[in-house]
Motif scaffolding. Structure first.
Motif, PDB file in Angstrom:
ATOM      1  N   TYR A  38      57.856  -3.852  66.711  1.00 56.00           N
ATOM      2  CA  TYR A  38      58.350  -3.623  65.352  1.00 56.00           C
ATOM      3  C   TYR A  38      58.057  -2.207  64.879  1.00 56.00           C
ATOM      4  O   TYR A  38      58.850  -1.612  64.144  1.00 56.00           O
ATOM      5  CB  TYR A  38      57.758  -4.656  64.386  1.00 56.00           C
ATOM      6  N   ILE A  39      56.936  -1.656  65.306  1.00 55.76           N
ATOM      7  CA  ILE A  39      56.621  -0.261  64.960  1.00 55.76           C
ATOM      8  C   ILE A  39      57.671   0.661  65.563  1.00 55.76           C
ATOM      9  O   ILE A  39      58.241   1.515  64.879  1.00 55.76           O
ATOM     10  CB  ILE A  39      55.213   0.131  65.453  1.00 55.76           C
ATOM     11  N   GLY A  40      57.934   0.493  66.848  1.00 53.41           N
ATOM     12  CA  GLY A  40      58.918   1.332  67.532  1.00 53.41           C
ATOM     13  C   GLY A  40      60.307   1.190  66.952  1.00 53.41           C
ATOM     14  O   GLY A  40      61.024   2.185  66.754  1.00 53.41           O
ATOM     15  N   LEU A  41      60.684  -0.046  66.668  1.00 57.15           N
ATOM     16  CA  LEU A  41      62.015  -0.282  66.113  1.00 57.15           C
ATOM     17  C   LEU A  41      62.139   0.330  64.721  1.00 57.15           C
ATOM     18  O   LEU A  41      63.169   0.933  64.388  1.00 57.15           O
ATOM     19  CB  LEU A  41      62.299  -1.788  66.074  1.00 57.15           C
ATOM     20  N   SER A  42      61.088   0.224  63.918  1.00 58.16           N
ATOM     21  CA  SER A  42      61.139   0.818  62.574  1.00 58.16           C
ATOM     22  C   SER A  42      61.277   2.331  62.671  1.00 58.16           C
ATOM     23  O   SER A  42      62.022   2.944  61.909  1.00 58.16           O
ATOM     24  CB  SER A  42      59.909   0.434  61.756  1.00 58.16           C
ATOM     25  N   GLN A  43      60.586   2.934  63.626  1.00 61.64           N
ATOM     26  CA  GLN A  43      60.689   4.384  63.801  1.00 61.64           C
ATOM     27  C   GLN A  43      62.086   4.788  64.259  1.00 61.64           C
ATOM     28  O   GLN A  43      62.610   5.820  63.832  1.00 61.64           O
ATOM     29  CB  GLN A  43      59.622   4.869  64.777  1.00 61.64           C
ATOM     30  N   GLU A  65      61.926   0.076  56.783  1.00 65.78           N
ATOM     31  CA  GLU A  65      60.854  -0.424  55.922  1.00 65.78           C
ATOM     32  C   GLU A  65      60.565  -1.888  56.215  1.00 65.78           C
ATOM     33  O   GLU A  65      59.402  -2.287  56.348  1.00 65.78           O
ATOM     34  CB  GLU A  65      61.219  -0.249  54.449  1.00 65.78           C
ATOM     35  N   SER A  66      61.605  -2.704  56.314  1.00 63.05           N
ATOM     36  CA  SER A  66      61.422  -4.140  56.567  1.00 63.05           C
ATOM     37  C   SER A  66      60.702  -4.385  57.888  1.00 63.05           C
ATOM     38  O   SER A  66      59.794  -5.223  57.963  1.00 63.05           O
ATOM     39  CB  SER A  66      62.775  -4.851  56.585  1.00 63.05           C
ATOM     40  N   LEU A  67      61.094  -3.673  58.910  1.00 67.27           N
ATOM     41  CA  LEU A  67      60.463  -3.845  60.219  1.00 67.27           C
ATOM     42  C   LEU A  67      59.009  -3.377  60.211  1.00 67.27           C
ATOM     43  O   LEU A  67      58.147  -3.991  60.839  1.00 67.27           O
ATOM     44  CB  LEU A  67      61.266  -3.096  61.291  1.00 67.27           C
ATOM     45  N   ALA A  68      58.734  -2.314  59.487  1.00 73.52           N
ATOM     46  CA  ALA A  68      57.359  -1.824  59.390  1.00 73.52           C
ATOM     47  C   ALA A  68      56.479  -2.834  58.661  1.00 73.52           C
ATOM     48  O   ALA A  68      55.314  -3.048  59.025  1.00 73.52           O
ATOM     49  CB  ALA A  68      57.323  -0.458  58.704  1.00 73.52           C
ATOM     50  N   VAL A  69      57.027  -3.468  57.631  1.00 76.59           N
ATOM     51  CA  VAL A  69      56.283  -4.503  56.911  1.00 76.59           C
ATOM     52  C   VAL A  69      56.008  -5.689  57.841  1.00 76.59           C
ATOM     53  O   VAL A  69      54.895  -6.234  57.863  1.00 76.59           O
ATOM     54  CB  VAL A  69      57.045  -4.950  55.639  1.00 76.59           C
ATOM     55  N   ILE A  70      56.998  -6.081  58.621  1.00 76.90           N
ATOM     56  CA  ILE A  70      56.810  -7.184  59.577  1.00 76.90           C
ATOM     57  C   ILE A  70      55.676  -6.854  60.545  1.00 76.90           C
ATOM     58  O   ILE A  70      54.844  -7.709  60.854  1.00 76.90           O
ATOM     59  CB  ILE A  70      58.117  -7.491  60.339  1.00 76.90           C
ATOM     60  N   GLN A 109      47.557   1.123  63.415  1.00 74.51           N
ATOM     61  CA  GLN A 109      48.804   1.833  63.696  1.00 74.51           C
ATOM     62  C   GLN A 109      49.970   1.249  62.899  1.00 74.51           C
ATOM     63  O   GLN A 109      50.860   1.970  62.475  1.00 74.51           O
ATOM     64  CB  GLN A 109      49.112   1.801  65.191  1.00 74.51           C
ATOM     65  N   SER A 110      49.946  -0.063  62.699  1.00 81.58           N
ATOM     66  CA  SER A 110      50.998  -0.692  61.891  1.00 81.58           C
ATOM     67  C   SER A 110      50.955  -0.165  60.462  1.00 81.58           C
ATOM     68  O   SER A 110      51.991   0.154  59.877  1.00 81.58           O
ATOM     69  CB  SER A 110      50.830  -2.214  61.868  1.00 81.58           C
ATOM     70  N   TRP A 111      49.748  -0.063  59.903  1.00 83.30           N
ATOM     71  CA  TRP A 111      49.598   0.424  58.531  1.00 83.30           C
ATOM     72  C   TRP A 111      49.932   1.907  58.423  1.00 83.30           C
ATOM     73  O   TRP A 111      50.577   2.340  57.469  1.00 83.30           O
ATOM     74  CB  TRP A 111      48.193   0.135  58.008  1.00 83.30           C
ATOM     75  N   SER A 112      49.493   2.664  59.404  1.00 82.84           N
ATOM     76  CA  SER A 112      49.792   4.096  59.401  1.00 82.84           C
ATOM     77  C   SER A 112      51.303   4.321  59.495  1.00 82.84           C
ATOM     78  O   SER A 112      51.868   5.159  58.786  1.00 82.84           O
ATOM     79  CB  SER A 112      49.068   4.774  60.564  1.00 82.84           C
ATOM     80  N   ASN A 113      51.951   3.554  60.360  1.00 80.82           N
ATOM     81  CA  ASN A 113      53.401   3.651  60.502  1.00 80.82           C
ATOM     82  C   ASN A 113      54.098   3.263  59.202  1.00 80.82           C
ATOM     83  O   ASN A 113      55.053   3.919  58.783  1.00 80.82           O
ATOM     84  CB  ASN A 113      53.882   2.750  61.648  1.00 80.82           C
ATOM     85  N   LEU A 114      53.611   2.207  58.553  1.00 85.06           N
ATOM     86  CA  LEU A 114      54.210   1.784  57.289  1.00 85.06           C
ATOM     87  C   LEU A 114      54.106   2.898  56.250  1.00 85.06           C
ATOM     88  O   LEU A 114      55.073   3.196  55.543  1.00 85.06           O
ATOM     89  CB  LEU A 114      53.541   0.510  56.773  1.00 85.06           C
TER      90      LEU A 114
END
Length: 146
Positions: A3-8, A48-53, A63-68
Motif C-alpha cells: 500500500y505504501i508503494g501503490l500510494s507513492q 491518500e486513501s492507500l496511505a491511510v490503509i 514507514q507507513s506513517w512517514s509515507n502518509l
C-alpha cells in the motif's frame, strides 16, 4: 509495503498529470487541461486513501506513517489542505522511530514551508544530531536562526 508503494505511485501519476495540465500549449484544448487536473486530483485522493490503509494495516510501521505525512504534504495543492494531518502522521512516525533522521528532516521541511521557523529549526537540529552528514543542513539551520 504494497500500500505504501501503490500510494507513492499514485502521487507520481497525479504530479505528472498536474504538471501536464499546467503546460501552456495552444494546441491542447482547455477542456483537456481541465480533465487532466481532475484526473490528477483523483489520483491524489487514491494515494491518500492507500496511505491511510497502510497505517491501518500496520499501525506500528513508522514507514507507513512517514509515507502518509509525505502524501498529505505533497497532495495539499490537489485535494484539500492536510498540513495538520501531515504533521500528525510525522509525529506518529517519530514516536515509532525516534532515531530516524529522515522523519525529523521531512517534518522540519514542512514546518519551514508553512513558516513555523521555530519548529523547523527544532526538527532540523534533531535530524542533524542523528545524522550530522546531511549536506547543507547545518547551513540551513543557521540561516533559519538568522
Amino acid at each position: 509495503d504494497y500500500y505504501i508503494g501503490l500510494s507513492q505511485l499514485y502521487v507520481v501519476k497525479a504530479s505528472r498529470l498536474f504538471d501536464e495540465s499546467l503546460l501552456i500549449n495552444s494546441d491542447v484544448p482547455e477542456e483537456t487541461q481541465i480533465e487532466k487536473q481532475k484526473q490528477a486530483k483523483n489520483f491524489a485522493s487514491q494515494a491518500e486513501s492507500l496511505a491511510v490503509i497502510a497505517t491501518q494495516r500496520d499501525p506500528q510501521n513508522f514507514q507507513s506513517w512517514s509515507n502518509l505525512g509525505l502524501i498529505f504534504e505533497n497532495t495539499n495543492f490537489l485535494v484539500t489542505n492536510k498540513t495538520q494531518a501531515a504533521i500528525d502522521a510525522y509525529e506518529k512516525a517519530k514516536k515509532l522511530a525516534p532515531n530516524n533522521f529522515e522523519i525529523y528532516f521531512s517534518e522540519g521541511a514542512l514546518y519551514e514551508k508553512i513558516g513555523d521557523t521555530e519548529k523547523a529549526i527544532a526538527d532540523y537540529e534533531q535530524a542533524f544530531a542523528l545524522n550530522p552528514n546531511i549536506e547543507g543542513l547545518a547551513e540551513k539551520i543557521q540561516s533559519l536562526k538568522n
